[in-house]
Design an enzyme around this catalytic site. Structure first.
Site, mmCIF file in Angstrom:
data_model
loop_
_atom_site.group_PDB
_atom_site.id
_atom_site.type_symbol
_atom_site.label_atom_id
_atom_site.label_comp_id
_atom_site.label_asym_id
_atom_site.label_seq_id
_atom_site.Cartn_x
_atom_site.Cartn_y
_atom_site.Cartn_z
ATOM 1 C CE LYS A 158 -4.240 -0.851 2.622
ATOM 2 N NZ LYS A 158 -5.045 -0.504 3.796
ATOM 3 C CD GLU A 200 -2.701 -2.436 5.843
ATOM 4 O OE1 GLU A 200 -3.643 -2.851 5.143
ATOM 5 O OE2 GLU A 200 -2.698 -1.335 6.391
ATOM 6 C CG HIS A 208 -15.250 -0.778 4.695
ATOM 7 N ND1 HIS A 208 -14.129 -0.178 4.167
ATOM 8 C CD2 HIS A 208 -15.930 0.195 5.335
ATOM 9 C CE1 HIS A 208 -14.144 1.110 4.481
ATOM 10 N NE2 HIS A 208 -15.224 1.363 5.184
ATOM 11 C CE LYS A 237 -16.356 3.121 2.251
ATOM 12 N NZ LYS A 237 -16.133 4.402 2.942
ATOM 13 C CD GLU A 275 -12.631 4.012 5.088
ATOM 14 O OE1 GLU A 275 -13.538 4.390 4.351
ATOM 15 O OE2 GLU A 275 -11.526 3.618 4.650
ATOM 16 C CD GLU A 288 -8.483 5.381 4.182
ATOM 17 O OE1 GLU A 288 -7.580 6.193 3.950
ATOM 18 O OE2 GLU A 288 -9.360 5.088 3.339
ATOM 19 N NE ARG A 292 -13.081 11.868 2.021
ATOM 20 C CZ ARG A 292 -13.840 10.795 1.834
ATOM 21 N NH1 ARG A 292 -15.139 10.887 2.033
ATOM 22 N NH2 ARG A 292 -13.336 9.641 1.480
ATOM 23 C CB VAL A 295 -19.932 9.177 -0.088
ATOM 24 C CG1 VAL A 295 -21.087 8.887 -1.038
ATOM 25 C CG2 VAL A 295 -18.754 9.753 -0.851
ATOM 26 N NE ARG A 338 -20.883 5.226 -1.897
ATOM 27 C CZ ARG A 338 -19.664 5.655 -1.618
ATOM 28 N NH1 ARG A 338 -18.868 6.055 -2.601
ATOM 29 N NH2 ARG A 338 -19.226 5.661 -0.392
HETATM 30 P P1 ADP Z 1 -16.278 7.491 1.153
HETATM 31 O O1 ADP Z 1 -15.282 6.804 2.006
HETATM 32 O O2 ADP Z 1 -16.802 8.786 1.666
HETATM 33 O O3 ADP Z 1 -17.323 6.553 0.750
HETATM 34 P P2 ADP Z 1 -14.980 7.245 -1.401
HETATM 35 O O4 ADP Z 1 -13.718 6.497 -1.188
HETATM 36 O O5 ADP Z 1 -16.096 6.585 -2.121
HETATM 37 O O6 ADP Z 1 -15.456 7.945 -0.070
HETATM 38 O O7 ADP Z 1 -14.630 8.575 -2.159
HETATM 39 C C1 ADP Z 1 -15.631 9.504 -2.426
HETATM 40 C C2 ADP Z 1 -15.275 10.245 -3.679
HETATM 41 O O8 ADP Z 1 -14.204 11.099 -3.376
HETATM 42 C C3 ADP Z 1 -14.786 9.352 -4.800
HETATM 43 O O9 ADP Z 1 -15.816 8.848 -5.577
HETATM 44 C C4 ADP Z 1 -13.891 10.308 -5.540
HETATM 45 O O10 ADP Z 1 -14.622 11.188 -6.347
HETATM 46 C C5 ADP Z 1 -13.312 11.109 -4.444
HETATM 47 N N1 ADP Z 1 -12.010 10.610 -3.989
HETATM 48 C C6 ADP Z 1 -11.750 9.813 -2.935
HETATM 49 N N2 ADP Z 1 -10.434 9.605 -2.783
HETATM 50 C C7 ADP Z 1 -9.836 10.284 -3.786
HETATM 51 C C8 ADP Z 1 -8.481 10.487 -4.180
HETATM 52 N N3 ADP Z 1 -7.449 9.970 -3.525
HETATM 53 N N4 ADP Z 1 -8.246 11.258 -5.247
HETATM 54 C C9 ADP Z 1 -9.263 11.828 -5.921
HETATM 55 N N5 ADP Z 1 -10.561 11.687 -5.587
HETATM 56 C C10 ADP Z 1 -10.838 10.928 -4.555
HETATM 57 P P1 ADP Z 2 -8.559 3.844 0.240
HETATM 58 O O1 ADP Z 2 -7.703 4.934 0.791
HETATM 59 O O2 ADP Z 2 -8.371 3.636 -1.211
HETATM 60 O O3 ADP Z 2 -9.991 3.965 0.691
HETATM 61 P P2 ADP Z 2 -8.288 1.698 2.199
HETATM 62 O O4 ADP Z 2 -7.014 1.415 2.895
HETATM 63 O O5 ADP Z 2 -9.379 2.376 2.963
HETATM 64 O O6 ADP Z 2 -7.968 2.517 0.880
HETATM 65 O O7 ADP Z 2 -8.855 0.344 1.595
HETATM 66 C C1 ADP Z 2 -9.902 0.311 0.635
HETATM 67 C C2 ADP Z 2 -10.517 -1.082 0.579
HETATM 68 O O8 ADP Z 2 -9.512 -2.067 0.268
HETATM 69 C C3 ADP Z 2 -11.149 -1.563 1.895
HETATM 70 O O9 ADP Z 2 -12.484 -1.129 2.050
HETATM 71 C C4 ADP Z 2 -11.044 -3.074 1.729
HETATM 72 O O10 ADP Z 2 -12.076 -3.550 0.887
HETATM 73 C C5 ADP Z 2 -9.716 -3.256 1.010
HETATM 74 N N1 ADP Z 2 -8.571 -3.454 1.938
HETATM 75 C C6 ADP Z 2 -7.747 -2.502 2.442
HETATM 76 N N2 ADP Z 2 -6.810 -3.029 3.260
HETATM 77 C C7 ADP Z 2 -7.029 -4.363 3.286
HETATM 78 C C8 ADP Z 2 -6.404 -5.483 3.945
HETATM 79 N N3 ADP Z 2 -5.334 -5.331 4.732
HETATM 80 N N4 ADP Z 2 -6.910 -6.723 3.723
HETATM 81 C C9 ADP Z 2 -7.985 -6.896 2.905
HETATM 82 N N5 ADP Z 2 -8.619 -5.893 2.265
HETATM 83 C C10 ADP Z 2 -8.159 -4.638 2.428
HETATM 84 MG MG MG Z 3 -10.766 3.923 2.620
#
Ligand code: ADP
Ligand code: ADP
Ligand code: MG
Length: 495
Positions: A158, A200, A208, A237, A275, A288, A292, A295, A338
């Site tokens: 990651k 990880e 989740h 999601k 999360e 993490e 903010r 959604v 969504r």
């Molecule tokens: P939530 O955890 O609120 O459900 P998402 O991971 O679905 O959020 O992100 C919500 C929206 O924010 C995404 O659909 C995208 O438009 C934007 N977004 C999230 N992370 C990033 C990123 N690292 N860079 C650009 N846009 C992002």
């Molecule tokens: P982002 O910043 O893109 O939201 P996250 O670290 O929150 O990244 O992870 C996004 C998704 O990836 C999680 O909701 C889960 O489905 C999967 N994921 C993340 N870390 C792990 C892990 N250690 N093992 C299995 N699935 C993971």
């Molecule tokens: Mg996340």
């Protein structure tokens, strides 16, 4: 006291923020790109200013331009929504320097939350369990190999700066790790200009589950319960619900206490989300913080009875939380779908263009946050999220059946949507029984089931769409899943 808020965003979330501000008598300032001249947020705000071209870098991400509008319009606060600049600590700092109230955490706290490793370290110190992995950044491939062999494959590489499902790669052996290390590095550099990798343990068959955090500027903190967000595609999601079917009151309180500690550990203020992944044996592991408004916040509003944007404004104004943990009661069941403009059968590819006609569902306990109106356009420049359809019921099944009715009532002409897939999911025994995991779609062949439903007309779709669905599903069945560099498929590799 905040009197005029600039909303540094577009689409449904800009409208969501404007709605609460208007109700509270607070003036609003919208900003818009070339693509958004005719968008609803521009019409609904008290004032609106054009800030540049359609590409986000030229408008919604242009900090200097947005600051210029804040200063010239006399806005005293900024709401960043989600996405765009919402988790950019440089922007938060720029606002702080210019005495503009940034509705969110401090720039320093946001900076800490935006670095997955430093944030995990802070959690470990606060005794919040995190996913097992490297004790810090791994400096090179050799160190990554050593750690992967210690904690045992499969592991995730990651980027600590990753987000939105990018900069993550699943690897199952030494060879894949060596290749993955390169890819994650280059992906992260091309997305955010820097890379730093952690290893990880990959947790299988996980859910989740996230918690709503809330902390005022005087150090009073509560959690506003959990949301289960296990139904995902490409680590993003699709459907969320609260309460989670596997969180009982004892667990809610126990993990909730950890969440309050987590907020304190990073000196978090305002609303945010912690999360977690929940393993099959019931353990919670922090992944993490999203610094903010989330959604999927409407479902938490439905079960708590709170207006989260009002709460954000009150906290930004320096007010003390008007409740204690024991005052908060969870009432009923809420679900969010969504509604994305995308083609389920084309690997969720975006579907954009004019929407000549639309019918928005309504009725008791049905909420639809959307930017759609008849004659609007779904732009290819921005997020595919068109609407958030939420329903509430005193029981889970009432919330679920209400959602099915609302999905049937939703008519969007001109673009493909995720609505048919959601009908299949909500009708499935796996969903009804709460048997959820982040690989739900694949584990239960939901896209195959959708194809069947379309053939047997359980889900309505045009004849042309049914034919396309059948062709696409044959295509995906025959396609070999060996494209190891495709990040969107990293989870499929274990099957
Ligand atoms: P939530 O955890 O609120 O459900 P998402 O991971 O679905 O959020 O992100 C919500 C929206 O924010 C995404 O659909 C995208 O438009 C934007 N977004 C999230 N992370 C990033 C990123 N690292 N860079 C650009 N846009 C992002
Ligand atoms: P982002 O910043 O893109 O939201 P996250 O670290 O929150 O990244 O992870 C996004 C998704 O990836 C999680 O909701 C889960 O489905 C999967 N994921 C993340 N870390 C792990 C892990 N250690 N093992 C299995 N699935 C993971
Ligand atoms: Mg996340």
């Amino acid at each position: 006291m905040i009197e005029k808020v600039l909303i540094a965003n577009r689409g449904e979330i800009a409208l969501r923020v404007i709605r609460t501000c208007t109700a509270l008598g607070i003036k609003t300032v919208a900003v818009y790109s070339d693509e958004d001249y005719n968008s609803l947020h521009v019409k609904k705000a008290t004032e609106a200013y054009h800030i540049g071209e359609a590409a986000p870098a030229k408008s919604y991400l242009n900090q200097e331009k947005i600051l210029e509008v804040m200063l010239s319009s006399g806005a005293d606060a900024v709401h960043p929504g989600y996405g765009f600049l919402s988790e950019n600590d440089d922007f938060a700092r720029l606002c702080e320097k210019n005495k503009i109230n940034f509705i969110g955490p401090s720039a320093d706290s946001m900076n800490l939350c935006g670095d997955k490793m430093r944030c995990k370290d802070a959690m470990l110190k606060a005794q919040v369990p995190t996913v097992p992995g490297s004790p810090g950044l791994v400096k090179d491939v050799e160190e990554a190999l050593k750690i992967a062999n210690e904690i045992k494959y499969p592991v995730l590489l990651k980027s600590v700066y990753g987000g939105g499902g990018r900069g993550i790669r699943l690897v199952t052996n030494d060879k894949e790790l060596k290749e993955g290390f390169e890819t994650v590095t280059s992906e992260s550099i091309s997305a955010v200009g820097k890379s730093a990798i952690i290893v990880e343990k990959f947790l299988e068959k996980t859910r989740h589950i996230e918690y709503q955090m809330c902390r005022d500027k005087h150090g009073n903190a509560v959690h506003i319960f959990e949301r289960e967000c296990s139904i995902q595609r490409r680590n993003q999601k699709l459907i969320e619900q609260t309460p989670s079917p596997v969180v009982d009151q004892e667990t809610r309180d126990r993990v909730g206490e950890l969440v309050v500690k987590a907020a304190e550990a990073v000196d978090y203020t305002n609303l945010g989300t912690a999360e977690f992944l929940r393993s099959d044996d019931g353990e919670f592991y922090f992944i993490e913080i999203n610094a903010r408004l989330q959604v999927e916040h409407p479902i938490s509003e439905m079960v708590s009875g709170l207006d989260f944007v009002k709460l954000q404004l009150d906290i930004a104004n320096g007010e003390t939380l008007p409740f204690k943990q024991s005052d908060l009661k969870m009432n009923g069941y809420a679900i969010e779908c969504r509604i994305n403009a995308e083609d389920t059968f084309l690997d969720f590819a975006p579907s954009t263009g004019p929407v000549p006609d639309v019918t928005i569902p309504s009725g008791p306990n049905v909420r639809c946050d959307t930017y759609l109106y008849p004659g609007c356009t779904v732009s290819p420049f921005y997020d595919s999220l068109m609407a958030k359809l939420c329903t509430w019921g005193p029981t889970f099944d009432e919330s679920r059946t209400k959602m099915l009715t609302a999905l049937n009532d939703f008519y969007i002409q001109g673009v493909e949507t995720s609505i048919p897939l959601y009908k299949t999911i909500l009708n499935s025994e796996e969903y009804k029984s709460g048997n959820l995991s982040t690989d739900f779609l694949k584990r239960y062949d939901m896209i195959e089931k959708l194809t069947e439903d379309l053939k047997t007309e359980k889900v309505e779709k045009s004849e042309a769409a049914v034919a396309a669905a059948i062709i696409h599903s044959e295509f995906f069945k025959n396609r070999t899943q060996t494209n190891e560099t495709s990040n969107s498929n990293w989870k499929n590799k274990l099957d």
